[in-house]
Design a protein around this motif. Structure first.
Motif, short mmCIF file in Angstrom:
data_model
loop_
_atom_site.label_atom_id
_atom_site.label_comp_id
_atom_site.label_asym_id
_atom_site.label_seq_id
_atom_site.Cartn_x
_atom_site.Cartn_y
_atom_site.Cartn_z
N SER A 1 2.12 13.92 8.76
CA SER A 1 3.42 14.88 8.16
C SER A 1 3.90 15.19 9.67
CB SER A 1 2.43 16.22 8.43
OG SER A 1 3.29 17.99 8.52
N SER A 2 4.14 15.19 11.08
CA SER A 2 4.89 15.00 11.91
C SER A 2 6.17 14.06 11.44
CB SER A 2 3.77 14.83 13.40
OG SER A 2 3.95 13.90 13.73
N VAL B 1 7.79 15.45 9.13
CA VAL B 1 9.16 16.87 9.24
C VAL B 1 9.34 16.50 10.62
CG1 VAL B 1 9.00 18.65 10.12
CG2 VAL B 1 7.16 17.42 8.16
N SER C 1 6.64 22.02 6.97
CA SER C 1 5.86 21.63 8.11
C SER C 1 4.55 21.74 7.34
CB SER C 1 5.38 22.13 9.12
OG SER C 1 6.76 21.27 10.22
#
Lengths: 87, 480
Positions: free
Chosen positions: B345-346, B349, B370
């Motif tokens: 996810s990081s 995003v 996020s």
């Protein structure tokens, strides 16, 4: 160079040296004693001697070395720039 | 359904949820959402840091797969597994203070932020993000399948429901709590893993009639089981030693581990994490693999390695305690997938969306983005895990060694070698991954070593040679 980096570099080398010691101990006892015929193995606490020295005692010794290295060789440094020596 | 076994598992899940929702408070009131959600505001203390590293690293293979192989191959496989003791201290010592300081100077929140600042290259960012997304997505799917199978075998629920329960519970606490929830639940899970190992080891030794009896039973069945060479004498010293790269020092290059080396509060936290981490990882790896070997005389004739650990637990422990011990592999799987989920996810995003798609997104947009990206990835993984496509299964085979070959030198030489530049980094990343996949297909275990060795060496050489060759025109990096 930032003074803190000198400390950091030294500690990274300590990590490398510890891995080398760990590997030599592990390999030396594991294959040194373990390569004998199984019928000629000696036993410690019921475990084959190669296994006891390489994996059990080896792990204990590494843990002790890691503790000693951290307690006596590693230094506290601040991570934020404003508190430390700015280059 | 066996409620005596299931009750401790439910209690365990409940504790995990409580921690997740408690972390959500920090996410809501933090002034820097990104740093909190993806890095826990760099506030990890020593114990949490040690546990989150051990738990992220210790996965289904440490509790299910590994002991199963040890069951078939004997003490030689325990010897191999002990290469992992090095991960306990090596990663934190080598990345160490330099990485912590530089990451703060760069204001890096992800591993890719660090690489982006260090090499100033869009290609490096995109290759890194792509490898993280593709390979960790696949390995997340594989771990999720493993988790669901475990729930299936313990509860008797059908696979689909087991998967939904397992994935659902992980998703909820990761989405609401972010990195802090991941790290705190990892600490709980690490403790469960440690206790589970201890209880099962003692119970297995008792059930087998003591260590000397177990060892002589093993030797009577096949003397090679107690030699370092494996049941069929197939484990050569060179092959076993090469695992020091795959599961020992190479772990420095795994993004899910590396990002933890930027998350801690101060050097004290790092010092105690090194000590705690080494003890815990050493104990769990030694214990779980030894359990696998000792299981052989206790439950002889098991054909499928993955079933050894659950079967043994049910056999040697009373049901309620078995439930506690079986929470350990659940914990191991959950603590690995939660770390992978937040990392993927990081990458999407922070590293792609904010770098290249919408650099000036507002705080509110980032938040929404996020939460929803994390949720969407999780839901996608459910679909893939329901009917795993061959591509995912195939990619997962490369994820560990492949990511190491990609990241190890750009990270280490980026930190410690001033002359390393973007051309070196790009070449070494492409060559590392490319040669890993090719060698694995065409010429696995070259020279009797694990496949990972040659790509790691190739990517080192190419990094150094190309960096030297392109010195002109690029300035040596200034922050050294």
């Amino acid at each position: 160079m930032d003074k803190r980096f000198k400390i950091a570099h030294r500690e990274a080398w300590i990590g490398v040296i510890l891995v080398v010691i760990n590997f030599i101990w592990w390999y030396g006892f594991g294959y040194g004693l373990g390569s004998a015929k199984v019928e000629q193995y000696s036993y410690i606490f019921g475990l084959p001697a190669w296994f006891f020295y390489s994996c059990i005692l080896g792990s204990i010794i590494m843990i002790v070395l890691v503790i000693l290295a951290v307690k006596f060789l590693f230094k506290d440094v601040p991570f934020e720039d404003e508190e430390g020596d700015v280059k | 359904m066996n409620w005596a076994v299931i009750t401790p598992l439910l209690i365990f899940l409940f504790i995990i949820f409580a921690v997740g929702f408690w972390s959500n408070k920090f996410v809501l009131k933090s002034n820097s959402f990104l740093e909190e959600y993806f890095l826990g505001e760099r506030q990890m203390g020593g114990f949490i840091l040690a546990m989150t590293m051990v738990a992220t690293y210790g996965s289904a293979s440490s509790f299910i797969g590994g002991p199963g192989v040890a069951y078939t191959k004997g003490l030689g496989w325990v010897l191999l597994a002990m290469a992992q003791l090095a991960t306990g201290y090596f990663v934190l010592m080598v990345l160490g203070k330099k990485f912590a300081i530089v990451a703060r100077q760069y204001k890096a929140i992800t591993l890719i932020d660090f690489l982006k600042e260090r090499y100033k290259s869009k290609a490096v960012v995109l290759i890194s993000a792509a490898s993280i997304i593709i390979f960790l997505f696949s390995s997340m799917t594989a771990q999720w399948i493993g988790g669901a199978r475990l729930v299936e075998s313990l509860t008797g629920l059908p696979y689909t429901y087991a998967l939904l329960i397992f994935v659902g519970s992980v998703l909820i606490f990761v989405i609401v709590g972010g990195f802090r929830a991941v790290a705190l639940t990892d600490a709980v899970q690490g403790v469960v893993m440690f206790m589970g190992t201890l209880i099962l080891l003692v119970a297995t030794i008792k059930a087998g009639g003591g260590i000397p009896k177990i060892i002589s039973d093993l030797a009577a069945e096949n003397p090679n089981l107690i030699s370092p060479f494996g049941a069929d004498r197939e484990l050569t010293p060179a092959y076993v030693s090469s695992f020091w790269i795959l599961v020992g020092v190479g772990v420095v290059g795994l993004p899910q581990i590396t990002v933890r080396a930027m998350s801690y509060k101060n050097s004290k936290a790092m010092h105690s994490a090194i000590i705690i981490g080494t003890i815990v990882v050493g104990f769990i790896m030694l214990g779980m693999h030894l359990i696998g070997v000792f299981a052989r005389p206790v439950i002889p004739g098991v054909k499928i390695g993955d079933t050894v650990m659950p079967m043994l637990t049910m056999k040697v422990l009373p049901p309620f305690v078995a439930g506690i011990v079986l929470a350990a592999p659940m914990a191991a799987i959950m603590s690995t997938v939660d770390a992978l989920l937040i990392l993927v996810s990081s990458a999407i995003v922070k590293d792609i969306y904010l770098n290249y798609i919408k650099p000036h997104a507002s705080e509110g947009q980032i938040k929404k983005m996020s939460f929803s990206v994390t949720a969407i990835i999780g839901i996608l993984v459910i679909f893939f895990a329901l009917t795993p496509p061959d591509l995912i299964v195939w990619l997962n085979l490369f994820s560990f060694g492949g990511l190491e070959s990609v990241f190890i030198w750009p990270v280490i030489l980026g930190l410690y070698w001033r002359k390393g530049n973007k051309y070196g980094a790009i070449t070494s990343m492409v060559l590392g991954m490319g040669s890993y996949i090719l060698l694995d297909r065409l010429y696995p275990n070259a020279f009797g070593l694990h496949t990972v060795v040659v790509p790691v060496v190739l990517s080192l050489i190419s990094f150094v040679v190309v960096s030297f060759a392109t010195q002109q025109g690029t300035k040596a990096h200034s922050s050294f």
